[in-house]
Design a protein around this motif. Structure first.
Motif, short mmCIF file in Angstrom:
data_model
loop_
_atom_site.label_atom_id
_atom_site.label_comp_id
_atom_site.label_asym_id
_atom_site.label_seq_id
_atom_site.Cartn_x
_atom_site.Cartn_y
_atom_site.Cartn_z
N GLY A 36 39.32 40.91 33.96
CA GLY A 36 38.92 42.34 32.84
C GLY A 36 37.99 43.65 33.82
O GLY A 36 37.39 43.87 33.80
N VAL A 37 39.03 42.93 35.52
CA VAL A 37 38.19 44.28 36.41
C VAL A 37 38.76 45.14 36.25
O VAL A 37 40.08 45.29 36.48
CB VAL A 37 38.42 43.17 37.48
CG1 VAL A 37 37.29 43.88 39.00
CG2 VAL A 37 36.86 41.87 38.27
N THR A 38 38.57 45.88 36.79
CA THR A 38 38.85 47.67 36.94
C THR A 38 38.82 47.57 38.91
O THR A 38 37.69 47.50 39.48
CB THR A 38 38.49 48.89 36.41
OG1 THR A 38 38.87 48.80 35.42
CG2 THR A 38 39.69 50.14 37.00
N HIS A 39 39.69 47.46 39.27
CA HIS A 39 39.50 47.33 41.19
C HIS A 39 39.46 48.23 41.91
O HIS A 39 40.58 49.12 41.59
CB HIS A 39 40.58 46.67 41.46
CG HIS A 39 41.17 45.38 40.26
ND1 HIS A 39 40.47 44.47 40.86
CD2 HIS A 39 41.87 45.47 40.16
CE1 HIS A 39 40.78 43.01 40.49
NE2 HIS A 39 41.67 43.64 39.47
N TRP A 40 38.19 48.94 41.96
CA TRP A 40 38.61 50.09 42.63
C TRP A 40 38.16 50.19 43.84
O TRP A 40 38.19 51.39 44.02
CB TRP A 40 36.50 49.95 42.66
CG TRP A 40 35.62 50.98 41.17
CD1 TRP A 40 36.19 50.10 40.05
CD2 TRP A 40 34.95 52.06 41.15
NE1 TRP A 40 35.35 51.04 38.70
CE2 TRP A 40 34.81 51.77 39.18
CE3 TRP A 40 34.58 52.66 42.08
CZ2 TRP A 40 33.66 52.88 38.79
CZ3 TRP A 40 33.39 53.57 40.85
CH2 TRP A 40 33.46 53.45 39.85
N HIS A 41 38.55 49.33 44.43
CA HIS A 41 38.72 49.32 45.85
C HIS A 41 40.58 49.06 46.21
O HIS A 41 40.99 49.03 47.64
CB HIS A 41 38.13 47.75 46.31
CG HIS A 41 36.30 47.46 47.53
ND1 HIS A 41 36.26 48.07 47.60
CD2 HIS A 41 35.92 46.60 46.63
CE1 HIS A 41 34.75 48.43 47.67
NE2 HIS A 41 34.73 47.80 46.79
N SER A 42 41.46 49.21 45.17
CA SER A 42 43.14 48.83 44.63
C SER A 42 43.41 50.60 45.91
O SER A 42 42.67 51.39 45.37
CB SER A 42 43.16 48.95 43.70
OG SER A 42 44.44 49.45 43.84
N PRO A 43 43.80 51.04 46.67
CA PRO A 43 44.37 51.79 47.06
C PRO A 43 45.52 52.34 46.14
O PRO A 43 45.77 53.73 45.99
CB PRO A 43 45.15 51.15 48.20
CG PRO A 43 46.08 49.80 48.04
CD PRO A 43 44.93 49.16 47.21
N TYR A 44 45.34 52.34 44.68
CA TYR A 44 46.10 52.73 43.75
C TYR A 44 44.82 53.43 42.85
O TYR A 44 45.36 53.91 41.73
CB TYR A 44 47.02 52.19 43.13
CG TYR A 44 47.79 51.64 44.11
CD1 TYR A 44 48.82 52.69 44.38
CD2 TYR A 44 48.40 50.07 44.21
CE1 TYR A 44 50.08 52.04 45.48
CE2 TYR A 44 49.17 50.27 44.91
CZ TYR A 44 50.52 51.42 45.69
OH TYR A 44 51.08 50.62 46.58
N ALA A 85 34.75 54.24 46.17
CA ALA A 85 33.76 53.29 46.39
C ALA A 85 32.74 53.18 47.67
O ALA A 85 31.27 52.04 47.23
CB ALA A 85 35.05 51.99 45.95
N ALA A 86 33.14 53.26 48.17
CA ALA A 86 31.97 53.41 49.65
C ALA A 86 31.16 52.09 50.33
O ALA A 86 30.05 51.53 49.78
CB ALA A 86 30.86 54.03 49.06
#
Length: 257
Positions: free
Chosen positions: A67-75, A82-83
Motif C-alpha cells: 500500500g506504499v506510494t514510492h516517493w523515492h522512485s525515479p518514476y 521527497a528531499a
C-alpha cells in the motif's frame, strides 16, 4: 527491546532501507490497493502480548509495502521532492535518539541554534536580503520557532517578495498579480480541462509513472515534478514518451467520438 537487541535490529533495518532504496526502481510506483485495504490485514485491537520483531519485520513487505506510494522512485513525479538521502536518514536516526523538541532555546540550545545557522545558509544560497537572516546577533525574520519546514517556507516567501520587487523596479506598471501570472506555467489552450483530466486518469491507471494535477485559475493542469534524487535523463525521456503515447491514443479516441 534492550540496547543489545536495538543494535542488532538497527543494523537489520539499515540493510532493509538500503536495499529498498537501491532497488526501488523495480517497484511499481503507485500501489494496486483500494481504500480500506489495510484494516482486514491487521488485528482489530492492539495485541495483549508483543509479537516478535521477526514477525513485525515480515509484515513490512507483506502488509505495508503493497500500500506504499514510492516517493523515492525515479518514476514518481507528483507533489514535490521527497528531499531525503542517506545522510538525511542517518540524521533522522540521531534526531530520534536525542528526541528533543526545539520549540525554544531553553528546550534545546543546540537544536535551536543549529536550525538558525542552517536557515541562514539557505537564505544566503537564495540571495535573500540581510533583513531576512538571523545573523550573529539573532536579528532578522528568517526563522520561526515552530518547525524547520515553516522557516523554510518563510525563506521562500521572502525570495518571492524579492523577485516581485526586482521586476517592479524594472517594470513599475506591473502589479504583483501580473508578475505572479508570468511566473507560472499554463496548460496548452488547445487542451480542454476534460481532456487533461482524462489524460491524467490514463497515466495514473497505467502506474508506470505517477502525476498529480493542480488548478491554475480555471485550467486543469498536469504537474510534472522532479522528486527523487535518483532521477536521470532516461527516466525523464521514458516519462515523456509514455505521456506522449497515452495522449496520442486519447486524442485519437476523442476525435472518433
Amino acid at each position: 527491546m534492550d540496547a543489545a537487541e536495538f543494535r542488532k535490529r538497527g543494523k537489520e533495518m539499515v540493510d532493509y532501507i538500503a536495499d529498498y532504496l537501491e532497488k526501488i526502481e523495480k517497484r511499481q510506483v503507485f500501489p494496486d490497493v483500494e481504500p480500506g485495504y489495510l484494516r482486514p490485514l491487521i488485528p482489530d485491537c492492539a495485541p495483549q502480548d508483543p509479537e516478535s520483531f521477526e514477525d513485525v519485520f515480515k509484515d513490512i513487505e507483506k502488509i505495508i509495502m503493497p500500500g506504499v506510494t514510492h516517493w523515492h522512485s525515479p518514476y514518481f513525479f507528483a507533489y514535490f521532492p521527497a528531499a531525503s538521502s542517506f545522510p538525511a536518514l542517518l540524521a533522522d536516526m540521531l534526531c530520534g535518539g536525542i528526541g528533543c523538541v526545539g520549540f525554544s532555546w531553553a528546550a534545546s540550545p543546540a537544536c535551536t541554534e543549529l536550525e538558525t545557522v542552517m536557515l541562514d545558509w539557505l537564505g544566503k544560497m537564495i540571495n535573500l536580503p540581510e533583513e531576512f537572516l538571523a545573523g550573529k546577533d539573532g536579528q532578522g525574520g528568517g526563522v520561526i520557532q515552530g518547525s524547520a519546514s515553516e522557516a523554510t517556507l518563510i525563506s521562500l516567501l521572502a525570495a518571492r517578495t524579492k523577485t516581485i520587487r526586482r521586476v517592479q523596479l524594472e517594470k513599475p506598471e506591473l502589479t504583483e498579480a501580473d508578475i505572479m501570472g508570468r511566473l507560472v506555467a499554463y496548460a496548452s489552450d488547445q487542451g480542454s480541462n476534460e481532456l487533461n483530466k482524462a489524460l491524467l486518469k490514463s497515466i495514473n491507471e497505467a502506474k508506470k509513472i505517477h502525476l498529480v494535477p493542480c488548478h491554475l485559475r480555471e485550467t486543469f493542469v498536469l504537474r510534472f515534478a522532479i522528486c527523487s534524487r535518483t532521477v536521470e535523463s532516461t527516466h525523464i525521456k521514458f516519462a515523456w514518451q509514455h505521456i506522449s503515447q497515452l495522449a496520442t491514443a486519447l486524442l485519437k479516441t476523442w476525435e472518433e467520438l
